[in-house]
Scaffold this motif. Structure first.
Motif, PDB file in Angstrom:
ATOM      1  N   GLN A  40       3.124   8.137   6.829  1.00  0.00           N
ATOM      2  CA  GLN A  40       2.494   9.267   6.022  1.00  0.00           C
ATOM      3  C   GLN A  40       1.905   8.681   4.630  1.00  0.00           C
ATOM      4  O   GLN A  40       0.737   9.290   4.303  1.00  0.00           O
ATOM      5  N   GLU A  41       2.416   7.515   4.129  1.00  0.00           N
ATOM      6  CA  GLU A  41       2.062   7.073   2.869  1.00  0.00           C
ATOM      7  C   GLU A  41       0.585   6.279   3.196  1.00  0.00           C
ATOM      8  O   GLU A  41      -0.361   6.390   2.341  1.00  0.00           O
ATOM      9  N   HIS A  42       0.297   5.802   4.415  1.00  0.00           N
ATOM     10  CA  HIS A  42      -0.885   5.245   4.875  1.00  0.00           C
ATOM     11  C   HIS A  42      -1.890   6.238   5.135  1.00  0.00           C
ATOM     12  O   HIS A  42      -2.993   6.230   4.765  1.00  0.00           O
ATOM     13  N   VAL A  52      -7.828  -1.493   3.090  1.00  0.00           N
ATOM     14  CA  VAL A  52      -8.595  -0.159   3.226  1.00  0.00           C
ATOM     15  C   VAL A  52      -7.734   0.987   3.310  1.00  0.00           C
ATOM     16  O   VAL A  52      -8.209   2.226   3.024  1.00  0.00           O
ATOM     17  N   ALA A  53      -6.581   0.859   3.786  1.00  0.00           N
ATOM     18  CA  ALA A  53      -5.746   2.144   3.747  1.00  0.00           C
ATOM     19  C   ALA A  53      -5.358   2.474   2.535  1.00  0.00           C
ATOM     20  O   ALA A  53      -5.037   3.628   2.239  1.00  0.00           O
ATOM     21  N   VAL A  91       0.830  -1.158   0.189  1.00  0.00           N
ATOM     22  CA  VAL A  91      -0.149   0.129   0.013  1.00  0.00           C
ATOM     23  C   VAL A  91       0.769   1.189   0.017  1.00  0.00           C
ATOM     24  O   VAL A  91       0.602   2.206  -0.692  1.00  0.00           O
ATOM     25  N   ALA A  92       2.042   1.353   0.920  1.00  0.00           N
ATOM     26  CA  ALA A  92       2.756   2.378   0.759  1.00  0.00           C
ATOM     27  C   ALA A  92       3.619   2.865  -0.483  1.00  0.00           C
ATOM     28  O   ALA A  92       3.937   3.947  -0.607  1.00  0.00           O
ATOM     29  N   GLU A  93       3.885   1.729  -0.888  1.00  0.00           N
ATOM     30  CA  GLU A  93       4.870   1.819  -2.015  1.00  0.00           C
ATOM     31  C   GLU A  93       4.318   1.886  -3.263  1.00  0.00           C
ATOM     32  O   GLU A  93       5.067   2.075  -4.670  1.00  0.00           O
ATOM     33  N   HIS A  94       3.127   1.801  -3.413  1.00  0.00           N
ATOM     34  CA  HIS A  94       2.192   1.997  -4.900  1.00  0.00           C
ATOM     35  C   HIS A  94       1.141   2.919  -4.664  1.00  0.00           C
ATOM     36  O   HIS A  94       0.193   2.684  -4.539  1.00  0.00           O
ATOM     37  N   PRO A  95       1.370   3.906  -4.947  1.00  0.00           N
ATOM     38  CA  PRO A  95       0.356   5.219  -5.223  1.00  0.00           C
ATOM     39  C   PRO A  95      -0.561   4.959  -6.016  1.00  0.00           C
ATOM     40  O   PRO A  95      -1.506   5.376  -5.711  1.00  0.00           O
ATOM     41  N   GLU A  96      -0.180   4.297  -7.140  1.00  0.00           N
ATOM     42  CA  GLU A  96      -1.341   3.760  -8.196  1.00  0.00           C
ATOM     43  C   GLU A  96      -2.370   3.177  -7.402  1.00  0.00           C
ATOM     44  O   GLU A  96      -3.537   3.160  -8.098  1.00  0.00           O
TER      45      GLU A  96
END
Length: 712
Positions: A658-660, A116-117, A57-62
């Motif tokens: 912060q990415e989550h 869900v994040a 989830v954190a490493e894939h903004p797409e």
């Protein structure tokens, strides 16, 4: 199953009691939380799998939700995201190893909950495909059917719908109107939705992407209705995406949330499917139409088939807790930085967390999130025990169904309420879509009715709890000694209730706030009050419904109706007890003194706010005195103040980056703005050029006038 003291997920041993803190409500000076160790503990039984999901989830903004797009755009993006996840294999963990899965039921749900994040639409559409459509094949199909039908469902070459709910029957699955009538001449089932109320409704993947569906229908063969069974039914031509002959449907259109999912309706007119596509693990039809099943009882067969799909409720419990944690993390980080109102001229404004009201809004919910987390970990263990096959017994399955129903219902309501409170606690900033509260709450709104309306689920759980209580009473009543014990217990209970809290070894006189606080922080006292309320509600409901056993059906329904509200309330009370016990057991595993102290503080906050929430019941039933009731609220307020120095640590232990969170108000920029403003005013005051306020000027003038008058 025990219904008077232990939750069904625990062993026969009582949870380890945690001694009250010596200073009642305040951790010792210098107490620190070991954040990395607590974070590792919270990863649970499958730390690598949960960490892997969080990294994805954190490493894939797409994969992150895009606000402000149309439902058509959102739907296509979500499908593309799912295709992107397939090569990771994470979403396939629950499936057979021989087909590319890993046969890991619990680990699969751990990863699924974390989605869900990224975007709740991605989580739920993934749940439709792999947690419902593919899982129906996996759990209700034979080995041959799994080998034939699962690969397409797993690799997403066959997007599918889970066609159970009908327009006319949602939670009452046993009464659905869709029929599957066997034709021995062609060895096919003929599927029909004979009236509009039998149309399949609210189905993910039905409006646009689905090319097949697992359809639940009444199986009729040789003139006999054998109840609800599941069938694999192609619904669209995979090349043209047009409905196949006899299949029709409608798009549900724009929804209040989760618009990345193409929900829709399906209906069937004389749609024929081969006999081999009845998912036949629990019921088979021979070529001549003869029906056989390894489960003789139609009722038990029905609940066994539906029980195979309980993972949806388990995963929604976990996802709802995760969403609430995200909201609480954002709101708490913002409140730590946001300043409002100065206590004195020239003094810094106070942060929001320095206000008792703000602590009251957020801190008890943080404590409850911890309680829910530990209870969910136990639910995951129970789920894995059953679905791995290690302890797949009827009793364990019943425990799983009861626990999942009670926890899912209460956690999804908690999450919705918490996200709304977090939104309001952040003021106007909380209403901006970029800070996620409004989007998360809209998307999670449907969780309250997903996998069963919450009221119906609590009723399901409560019937089990009340039924077990009734069996216990019946066993006791068979012997004179047992019956005497019941009568004596009821008489004793009546006397004790006139002496509040005497059953927990407390003095009737409250003896001052300090003593009250100390007693309230006694683990046995807390558990006694929480368990006592549950036990009292179950007993009252059981006694109230007892006349229904000998009444005709009409009168029995009236008696049930008179007791339904209390019935549902007893299941919610049981869920609170399950969570308190799980929290207490988790604390017993912590070795670091500082972490243990702060977790105990959180557990006490959860325990006392649970008691405070139901003070009306405790007071009217004589379980607590008026003076002790006042002490509950005062003690909570002191504990919330004691938690203040540690609250960011317990938030950070959840492990969200912060990415989550992805909320500008929680990324530190608010602190930069506040620091800039404080520096500006300090420099202005130091320069001597700061304007004097009118109020200060009037004070100076009044002071001069007074001095002049005295001089005369």
């Amino acid at each position: 199953m025990t219904t008077t003291s232990e939750p069904v997920t625990t062993t026969a041993t009582a949870p380890q009691a945690v001694a009250p803190q010596p200073e009642a409500t305040r951790p010792a000076s210098g107490t620190r939380v070991d954040v990395p160790a607590l974070q590792q503990m919270l990863l649970g039984r499958w730390p690598e799998e949960r960490s892997e999901a969080r990294r994805m989830v954190a490493e894939h903004p797409e994969l992150w939700k895009q606000e402000g797009i149309t439902k058509e755009e959102h739907r296509e993006i979500t499908l593309a995201q799912m295709k992107q996840m397939v090569p990771y294999g994470q979403v396939l963990r629950a499936f057979p190893e021989r087909l590319g899965g890993r046969d890991q039921a619990g680990a699969n749900l751990v990863g699924f909950e974390e989605l869900v994040a990224a975007d709740p639409s991605l989580q739920i559409k993934s749940g439709v495909q792999w947690g419902l459509f593919a899982s129906a094949i996996n759990h209700l199909g034979t080995e041959e059917q799994k080998d034939r039908l699962l690969p397409g469902a797993m690799d997403l070459s066959v997007p599918g719908a889970f066609a159970m709910t009908e327009t006319g029957h949602g939670s009452d699955v046993a009464a659905i109107g869709t029929t599957a009538t066997y034709d021995p001449e062609t060895e096919e089932f003929v599927i029909n939705t004979p009236f509009r109320g039998a149309w399949k409704q609210y189905l993910g993947n039905a409006a646009k992407h689905g090319v097949a569906a697992t359809v639940f229908a009444q199986l009729i063969t040789n003139g006999v209705d054998h109840g609800v069974h599941c069938f694999y039914v192609p619904i669209r031509d995979p090349q043209t995406m047009e409905f196949l002959p006899g299949v029709g449907g409608e798009d549900d259109g724009q929804k209040g949330g989760l618009n990345g999912i193409d929900n829709g309706k399906l209906h069937f007119t004389d749609v024929r499917v081969p006999r081999q596509d009845l998912l036949a693990r629990y019921g088979q039809v021979a070529a001549d139409g003869t029906y056989t099943s390894s489960i003789d009882s139609p009722g038990r067969r029905f609940f066994t088939m539906l029980g195979a799909l309980v993972q949806g409720r388990v995963s929604l419990d976990g996802a709802a807790i995760t969403a609430a944690k995200i909201g609480l993390a954002i709101a708490t980080k913002y409140a730590e930085q946001r300043r409002q109102f100065s206590p004195a001229t020239g003094a810094d404004e106070l942060t929001l967390l320095d206000y008792a009201t703000h602590r009251r809004r957020l801190f008890p919910r943080i404590a409850e999130a911890y309680a829910m987390h530990f209870a969910h970990d136990e639910l995951l263990d129970l789920f894995d025990d059953v679905f791995s096959g290690r302890e797949d017994t009827p009793a364990k399955r019943e425990d799983l169904e009861t626990t999942a129903a009670a926890l899912k219902a209460t956690s999804t309501w908690y999450s919705l309420d918490t996200l709304q409170e977090c939104r309001e606690a952040c003021g106007g900033a909380g209403f901006l879509s970029e800070n996620r509260f409004t989007g998360l709450r809209a998307d999670l709104d449907i969780y309250a009715t997903f996998e069963g309306d919450n009221h119906v689920l609590l009723q399901l759980a409560a019937k089990r709890l009340v039924g077990d209580y009734g069996k216990k009473m019946a066993r006791a009543a068979k012997s004179p000694a047992g019956m005497a014990g019941i009568v004596a217990g009821q008489a004793k209970d009546a006397v004790l209730h006139k002496t509040p809290l005497r059953r927990f070894g407390q003095s009737v006189a409250d003896g001052g706030a300090a003593r009250s606080a100390g007693r309230l922080l006694d683990a046995d006292v807390q558990r006694g009050l929480i368990a006592g309320r549950y036990e009292g509600m179950v007993a009252a409901t059981a006694m109230g419904m007892r006349p229904a056993l000998k009444a005709d059906s009409i009168k029995a329904q009236e008696i049930f109706d008179d007791n339904q509200v209390n019935l549902i309330g007893s299941a919610a009370a049981w869920a609170e007890l399950v969570r308190w016990d799980a929290f207490t057991k988790a604390i017993g595993k912590v070795t670091d003194p500082g972490t243990r102290t702060v977790l105990t503080l959180l557990r006490d906050i959860y325990g006392l706010t649970t008691i405070e929430r139901h003070l009306d019941w405790h007071l009217t039933n004589g379980r607590i005195s008026t003076g002790r009731a006042k002490a509950v609220t005062a003690t909570i307020d002191r504990m919330l103040k004691a938690l203040r120095p540690h609250v960011l640590d317990v938030i950070d232990a959840w492990g969200f980056s912060q990415e989550h969170l992805r909320a500008p108000i929680a990324d530190g920029s608010e602190k930069e703005r506040q620091d800039e403003a404080r520096a500006y005013y300090r420099e202005l005051r130091a320069s001597g050029t700061a304007p004097v306020s009118e109020k200060e000027l009037r004070k100076q003038e009044a002071k001069k006038a007074k001095a002049a008058a005295q001089a005369r």
